[in-house]
Design a protein around this motif. Structure first.
Motif, PDB file in Angstrom:
ATOM      1  N   LEU A 224     -17.916  -0.326  -9.988  1.00 16.18           N
ATOM      2  CA  LEU A 224     -17.101  -1.117  -9.064  1.00 16.18           C
ATOM      3  C   LEU A 224     -16.020  -0.246  -8.425  1.00 16.18           C
ATOM      4  N   LEU A 225     -15.358   0.585  -9.238  1.00 17.88           N
ATOM      5  CA  LEU A 225     -14.331   1.482  -8.713  1.00 17.88           C
ATOM      6  C   LEU A 225     -14.942   2.515  -7.777  1.00 17.88           C
ATOM      7  N   PHE A 226     -16.107   3.029  -8.152  1.00 19.19           N
ATOM      8  CA  PHE A 226     -16.799   4.009  -7.310  1.00 19.19           C
ATOM      9  C   PHE A 226     -17.123   3.403  -5.946  1.00 19.19           C
ATOM     10  N   TYR A 227     -17.639   2.182  -5.958  1.00 17.81           N
ATOM     11  CA  TYR A 227     -17.958   1.506  -4.693  1.00 17.81           C
ATOM     12  C   TYR A 227     -16.693   1.322  -3.849  1.00 17.81           C
ATOM     13  N   THR A 228     -15.606   0.895  -4.487  1.00 15.56           N
ATOM     14  CA  THR A 228     -14.373   0.625  -3.748  1.00 15.56           C
ATOM     15  C   THR A 228     -13.820   1.892  -3.114  1.00 15.56           C
TER      16      THR A 228
ATOM     17  N   VAL B  99       1.963  -1.150 -11.674  1.00 13.50           N
ATOM     18  CA  VAL B  99       1.307  -2.461 -11.603  1.00 13.50           C
ATOM     19  C   VAL B  99       1.302  -3.019 -10.188  1.00 13.50           C
ATOM     20  N   GLU B 100       2.286  -2.618  -9.368  1.00 13.63           N
ATOM     21  CA  GLU B 100       2.304  -3.097  -7.983  1.00 13.63           C
ATOM     22  C   GLU B 100       1.159  -2.505  -7.172  1.00 13.63           C
ATOM     23  N   GLU B 101       0.547  -1.440  -7.685  1.00 11.93           N
ATOM     24  CA  GLU B 101      -0.553  -0.795  -6.971  1.00 11.93           C
ATOM     25  C   GLU B 101      -1.808  -0.743  -7.832  1.00 11.93           C
ATOM     26  N   ILE B 102      -2.047  -1.781  -8.587  1.00 14.00           N
ATOM     27  CA  ILE B 102      -3.257  -1.843  -9.404  1.00 14.00           C
ATOM     28  C   ILE B 102      -4.473  -1.928  -8.501  1.00 14.00           C
ATOM     29  N   CYS B 103      -5.485  -1.151  -8.831  1.00 12.30           N
ATOM     30  CA  CYS B 103      -6.715  -1.155  -8.038  1.00 12.30           C
ATOM     31  C   CYS B 103      -7.483  -2.445  -8.290  1.00 12.30           C
ATOM     32  N   LEU B 104      -7.761  -3.188  -7.235  1.00 12.74           N
ATOM     33  CA  LEU B 104      -8.457  -4.474  -7.327  1.00 12.74           C
ATOM     34  C   LEU B 104      -7.704  -5.403  -8.291  1.00 12.74           C
TER      35      LEU B 104
ATOM     36  N   GLN C  73      -9.193  -3.962   8.818  1.00 12.05           N
ATOM     37  CA  GLN C  73      -8.328  -2.829   8.507  1.00 12.05           C
ATOM     38  C   GLN C  73      -7.007  -3.283   7.911  1.00 12.05           C
ATOM     39  N   THR C  74      -6.459  -4.365   8.426  1.00 12.46           N
ATOM     40  CA  THR C  74      -5.158  -4.819   7.950  1.00 12.46           C
ATOM     41  C   THR C  74      -5.183  -5.169   6.474  1.00 12.46           C
ATOM     42  N   LEU C  75      -6.239  -5.850   6.032  1.00 14.34           N
ATOM     43  CA  LEU C  75      -6.290  -6.335   4.658  1.00 14.34           C
ATOM     44  C   LEU C  75      -7.068  -5.407   3.737  1.00 14.34           C
ATOM     45  N   ASN C  76      -8.203  -4.891   4.193  1.00 13.62           N
ATOM     46  CA  ASN C  76      -9.057  -4.109   3.303  1.00 13.62           C
ATOM     47  C   ASN C  76      -8.552  -2.685   3.104  1.00 13.62           C
ATOM     48  N   ASP C  77      -7.985  -2.087   4.143  1.00 15.10           N
ATOM     49  CA  ASP C  77      -7.570  -0.692   4.026  1.00 15.10           C
ATOM     50  C   ASP C  77      -6.503  -0.485   2.966  1.00 15.10           C
ATOM     51  N   GLU C  78      -5.638  -1.467   2.791  1.00 14.56           N
ATOM     52  CA  GLU C  78      -4.603  -1.348   1.762  1.00 14.56           C
ATOM     53  C   GLU C  78      -5.224  -1.332   0.376  1.00 14.56           C
ATOM     54  N   HIS C  79      -6.207  -2.204   0.140  1.00 13.29           N
ATOM     55  CA  HIS C  79      -6.905  -2.204  -1.149  1.00 13.29           C
ATOM     56  C   HIS C  79      -7.596  -0.863  -1.378  1.00 13.29           C
ATOM     57  N   HIS C  80      -8.218  -0.334  -0.338  1.00 16.13           N
ATOM     58  CA  HIS C  80      -8.926   0.940  -0.467  1.00 16.13           C
ATOM     59  C   HIS C  80      -7.950   2.072  -0.773  1.00 16.13           C
ATOM     60  N   ARG C  81      -6.827   2.135  -0.089  1.00 14.61           N
ATOM     61  CA  ARG C  81      -5.852   3.206  -0.319  1.00 14.61           C
ATOM     62  C   ARG C  81      -5.323   3.172  -1.740  1.00 14.61           C
TER      63      ARG C  81
ATOM     64  N   CYS D 217      -6.751   1.951  -4.387  1.00 10.93           N
ATOM     65  CA  CYS D 217      -7.787   2.342  -5.347  1.00 10.93           C
ATOM     66  C   CYS D 217      -8.023   3.850  -5.331  1.00 10.93           C
ATOM     67  N   VAL D 218      -7.949   4.469  -4.173  1.00 12.16           N
ATOM     68  CA  VAL D 218      -8.103   5.918  -4.099  1.00 12.16           C
ATOM     69  C   VAL D 218      -7.029   6.613  -4.929  1.00 12.16           C
ATOM     70  N   ASP D 219      -5.818   6.056  -4.920  1.00 15.66           N
ATOM     71  CA  ASP D 219      -4.699   6.684  -5.621  1.00 15.66           C
ATOM     72  C   ASP D 219      -4.650   6.337  -7.107  1.00 15.66           C
ATOM     73  N   ASN D 220      -5.195   5.175  -7.505  1.00 14.61           N
ATOM     74  CA  ASN D 220      -4.926   4.687  -8.863  1.00 14.61           C
ATOM     75  C   ASN D 220      -6.166   4.269  -9.645  1.00 14.61           C
ATOM     76  N   TRP D 221      -7.355   4.665  -9.219  1.00 12.68           N
ATOM     77  CA  TRP D 221      -8.558   4.197  -9.918  1.00 12.68           C
ATOM     78  C   TRP D 221      -8.636   4.721 -11.350  1.00 12.68           C
ATOM     79  N   LEU D 222      -8.070   5.890 -11.623  1.00  7.97           N
ATOM     80  CA  LEU D 222      -8.108   6.434 -12.974  1.00  7.97           C
ATOM     81  C   LEU D 222      -7.326   5.576 -13.960  1.00  7.97           C
ATOM     82  N   LEU D 223      -6.233   4.972 -13.496  1.00  9.52           N
ATOM     83  CA  LEU D 223      -5.451   4.096 -14.373  1.00  9.52           C
ATOM     84  C   LEU D 223      -6.287   2.916 -14.839  1.00  9.52           C
TER      85      LEU D 223
END
Length: 694
Positions: free
Chosen positions: A361-365, A406-411, A379-387, A389-395
């Motif tokens: 799931l993280l890989f897909y995101t 926690v404010e930037e939790i992926c998905l 772009q307005t809604l999805n790009d923020e989720h993508h950004r 996840c790129v920065d915090n998927w390891l967490l």
């Protein structure tokens, strides 16, 4: 003669007046918009944008097709006072003129820009119980400043505009301001805060990124590997046990499908039903949440439904605690039943079970989610989720996404996964203490259980948090800014109550095995227990609506401390009545064979359904009105797609990884040659299944 001259003069005057009237009547909305655009303050580097836009309006005045096509994609605000937030115009009409006419170099290329408009500063949100309606003679400005009864902000909107491709985002904002000036919100246009969020051109979605291609190639490789291994295992069923053969069995589709559908010796049928019902409720809850937060065309009409069914939907998030109670039950019973008596080994298997589907799931995101679709708000809604996840998927992968950043939790919906695993770690620690000294282990568990109920109430009281994660419609719009969600809802030490109740039930079911104590409780008492538990669940949810309406700090804290634990007790009581009692009708429903595989797919459904909802909503071209029928229909469709995605992830990723992990830990390839006549052993590689299900 004089009469003739007078008549002639009268005719000339009449002709002149009619010509002037004709010209006046031809002064249209296009002229008004043109004049408004010219009055904006344009910089020198914006002259090309201005000239192109004025040319479009001049051609539209003459009713030229390509120019009218562009203006036809614009939509002045409509329904803002009734809760509409997105006025999107027509995204595809703006970007795809070739659908209506042959393109020509003289036709200017256009782009679609989404502009965020704040008409006026909103007032403070008031408690629904204190909400006061305003008079019909009050100004619209006063109405827009006032949030709705459930905290919906009416003073802001998103406006989609179709502008020349030569325009900068700031130029698009000026054109949007002109559109507002020519409409019924013109009185607020000069003081409004107008900013362009993003602009899309007609280039389409770029799917040629390296990460996207890697994801697609990985999917094809896994599919080919699974098909090859399936044929290999079928043609080499009697081959001696070896590392290669066992590895092939790990990817065997037949084996993995059978492990999904097999009824196990100590199957808890009531849990299958509870899992599916809870999963369906969660999918519907997230669907309604997104509609109310973003996409409702008649937001105030939706608030009527919230007013009518608030005792059910306000605290509907409590159904997730069913998963926590079931997880605590299964993990504890499995831990005590584990033959190896190795909590660390069992905990590692639990990690693989949770992380396998989460990884894909993280890989897909990260790799593909920003490239699978487009739309006016994509772009307005999805790009923020993508950004994020790129920065915090390891967490998320390390099971600490609900602790750090926690404010930037992926998905955001995956908060459950690290929380579940952290509580499993707590269970393993308590188990090891219990094994060394049973009395000390029980005492520590009791203290931990008491603290798990006291601490949430203290956190709520000291920090003056709202008692529910839902404290107004705007609290749903961006969970990353939801105070309760970030600092309470996703914290394991605030959600341990129902999990620990499940631990108690798991220990009871291990000590007093249901197969030895069937029908210990009579039919009447069994049904009374189930009815009482269901009423208790309803009461807990209804009280949540009460504390949402009325702010009582002490009562709020007490409710927050106990409500989730009580829910977990009710869930476990239903399971106990089903396993130790006699429920002829309910047990027939619970034991329906088809619930078994569906139940085991619910974890994958929980993970994948939100991505499907995001694709559904974030790529929408228009908003719609929500009612109960539409909600049920859309939720059913999302559930079907999520089940299909979950099955695919299970067959290609989850089951193979779990099998390989078990193979490496238990050295199953060193077992004796399997008997070809024993189908079950052949399928399982000669070893009893030890999967840990959610």
């Amino acid at each position: 003669m004089k009469v003739i001259w007078i008549a002639l003069g009268f005719c000339l005057i009449s002709v002149s007046v009619s010509i002037n009237l004709s010209n006046a009547l031809r002064y249209t909305y296009v002229d008004i918009l043109r004049d408004s655009i010219k009055t904006q303050q344009w910089d020198k580097d914006e002259e090309l944008c201005l000239g192109t836009m004025l040319s479009i309006l001049d051609h539209a005045k003459n009713f030229t097709l390509w120019a009218v096509w562009i203006l036809d994609s614009l939509q002045p605000p409509a329904g803002q006072l009734f809760g509409q937030r997105y006025h999107l115009g027509n995204y595809d009409e703006c970007l795809q003129p070739q659908k209506g006419f042959l393109l020509d170099p003289e036709v200017p290329r256009t782009q679609y820009c989404l502009v965020n408009v704040t008409l006026t500063v909103k007032n403070k949100v008031v408690n629904p119980a204190d909400y006061v309606w305003i008079n019909h003679n009050d100004t619209a400005d006063f109405y827009l400043k006032k949030p709705s009864k459930f905290g919906r902000v009416l003073s802001s909107m998103f406006l989609g505009v179709c502008v020349p491709e030569t325009c900068k985002p700031s130029s698009a904002a000026k054109i949007a301001k002109s559109i507002l000036q020519t409409g019924h919100f013109g009185a607020l246009s000069n003081s409004a805060n107008i900013q362009t969020t993003n602009c899309d051109n007609a280039e389409g979605v770029n799917v040629q990124s390296s990460w996207a291609m890697i994801f697609v190639q990985l999917f094809l490789i896994l599919t080919a590997t699974s098909i090859f291994c399936t044929y290999y295992v079928r043609n080499n069923n009697g081959a001696p046990s070896s590392f290669v053969n066992e590895l092939a069995r790990s990817f065997c589709l037949k084996r993995n499908m059978d492990s999904l559908t097999r009824v196990r010796d100590e199957e808890v049928y009531s849990m299958n039903f509870l899992r599916i019902a809870t999963c369906l409720a969660v999918v519907n809850l997230h669907y309604v949440m997104l509609v109310n937060a973003y996409f409702s065309i008649n937001g105030l009409a939706q608030e009527y439904l919230m007013d009518k069914y608030g005792h059910v939907v306000t605290h509907a998030d409590i159904v997730v605690d069913t998963f926590l109670a079931l997880s605590g039950l299964l993990f504890t019973r499995g831990l005590f039943s584990d033959r190896s008596q190795n909590p660390l080994k069992f905990l590692w298997k639990r990690y693989i079970r949770l992380a396998a589907a989460l990884t894909i799931l993280l890989f897909y995101t990260v790799a593909l989610s920003d490239r699978v679709a487009q739309g006016p708000i994509w772009q307005t809604l999805n790009d923020e989720h993508h950004r994020v996840c790129v920065d915090n998927w390891l967490l998320s992968l390390f099971m600490i996404g609900n602790v750090f950043r926690v404010e930037e939790i992926c998905l955001p919906h995956t908060w459950y996964v690290p929380l579940d695993y952290q509580l499993c770690v707590l269970t393993a620690i308590l188990y090891m203490i219990y094994k060394r000294n049973k009395i000390i282990g029980k005492c520590i568990f009791i203290v931990a259980f008491i603290l798990s109920n006291i601490y949430p109430g203290l956190v709520t009281y000291v920090n003056e948090y709202p008692p529910l994660v839902f404290y107004g419609v705007e609290s749903l719009a961006d969970f990353r800014k939801n105070v309760v969600f970030n600092h309470f809802y996703i914290k394991s030490y605030c959600r341990a109550g129902p999990f620990m109740v499940g631990m108690v039930m798991g220990y009871i079911m291990f000590t007093f095995k249901p197969k030895d104590y069937r029908m210990t409780i009579g039919t009447l008492w069994s049904y009374l227990i189930v009815i009482f538990s269901v009423l208790l669940m309803i009461a807990v949810t209804a009280f949540g609506h009460h504390y949402y309406l009325v702010n009582e700090p002490v009562s709020n804290a007490i409710y927050v401390a106990l409500n989730r634990t009580i829910w977990g007790m009710a869930v476990c009581t239903v399971i106990g009545a089903s396993e130790y009692g006699h429920l002829p009708i309910l047990n027939s429903l619970f034991s329906w064979y088809h619930l078994v595989p569906l139940s085991r797919l619910t974890y994958g459904v929980y993970l994948t359904h939100f991505l499907i909802l995001q694709f559904l909503f974030f790529s929408m071209r228009t908003t719609f009105n929500l009612d109960l029928f539409v909600s049920g229909m859309e939720t059913s469709g999302v559930m079907v797609y999520s089940l299909a995605a979950s099955l695919l992830v299970w067959l290609l990723v989850e089951a193979p990884l779990i099998n390989i992990n078990n193979m490496m830990i238990d050295y199953t390839w060193r077992k004796q040659t399997v008997n070809t006549s024993d189908t079950r052993k052949c399928i399982n590689g000669g070893k009893k299944d030890v999967l840990i299900y959610n």
